[in-house]
Design a protein around this motif. Structure first.
Motif: not given
Length: 272
Positions: A167-191
């Protein structure tokens, strides 16, 4: 004198659905135009958010819904559905029994994780670096809410829940594509990183933490995240309840009848 018909019709007001004889409109859109052109995830978005998502947003939402459909008959809600069926409860009753168990402890962690991610996001907007924000909000959560961090740790899946990295890989791809910001993906990884360092061992992000990343990225509120989890898990509940109907069985409890509970009251019966 007031118009009683208006009093009744204004008792409930909604912007979700409008109906007249021969007409049904969802959020202002004729149902016949939605049927065959809109996917179920898109319809969920339309009904809860009032607008249609992009295809890419709906695809990401669908990934979260698919990932959380089931986790086996040992999950309390699934077990409840299966036991209800063996007591003669129909499918709708079994599903209701199961969904009613999806509360704060079992099923509520996704909503809580969205809230925790929001705390970290706010702290970052106030100037903290992401790791410092994560560490500080972990402390705050454990002081104000619970020692358990929502969305992290798993009884079975260690050192990694197989659903989370995908799921996180899909979020990262969606951030690359501009669908989402990717900010919360980074927050999850930092946690994840802070928790691993604090524990000195892997503390896996679980399905609640991973789907919460997606729901936060897509702008869903915490309570809606829980509702979406209920929608997703209802698929597994339905499947297990239906399977139990096919298998049969009557009055099945949580364990086989030869197994007994532990009694710790007065005058225990001694076994021969």
């Amino acid at each position: 004198m007031s118009d009683k018909r208006s009093d009744v019709s204004d008792w409930w007001t909604t912007s979700i659905i409008d109906m007249a004889p021969g007409q049904i409109r969802m959020r202002g859109r004729p149902i016949e135009e939605l049927i065959g052109t809109v996917t179920f995830p898109q319809m969920i978005w339309l009904m809860t958010r009032g607008e249609l998502p992009t295809a890419q947003q709906a695809d990401l939402l669908e990934c979260a819904l698919v990932a959380a459909v089931d986790h086996g008959p040992q999950a309390p809600s699934i077990a409840a559905a299966r036991m209800a069926v063996t007591c003669g409860v129909p499918l709708n009753g079994a599903m209701a029994s199961a969904v009613n168990m999806l509360d704060d402890v079992h099923g509520g962690a996704g909503e809580q994780a969205v809230e925790l991610y929001g705390w970290i996001d706010d702290a970052m907007r106030d100037g903290l670096e992401i790791d410092a924000a994560a560490a500080r909000m972990i402390d705050r959560w454990q002081v104000e809410r619970s020692k358990y961090l929502p969305g992290f740790g798993h009884r079975f899946h260690t050192p990694e829940d197989p659903r989370a990295p995908r799921l996180l890989a899909l979020v990262a791809q969606a951030a690359t594509d501009g669908t989402v910001s990717g900010r919360f993906g980074q927050i999850g990884l930092a946690l994840q990183d802070v928790l691993n360092k604090q524990a000195g061992k892997p503390v896996p992000m679980n399905i609640d933490g991973a789907t919460a990343v997606i729901y936060a990225e897509l702008g869903f509120s915490g309570p809606l995240a829980r509702g979406l989890f209920c929608l997703s898990r209802s698929v597994g509940i339905l499947a297990h309840a239906w399977e139990q109907m096919q298998q049969g069985g009557r009055n099945k409890g949580p364990t086989p009848p030869d197994y007994r509970w532990t009694y710790d009251g007065p005058n225990p019966i001694s076994e021969v």
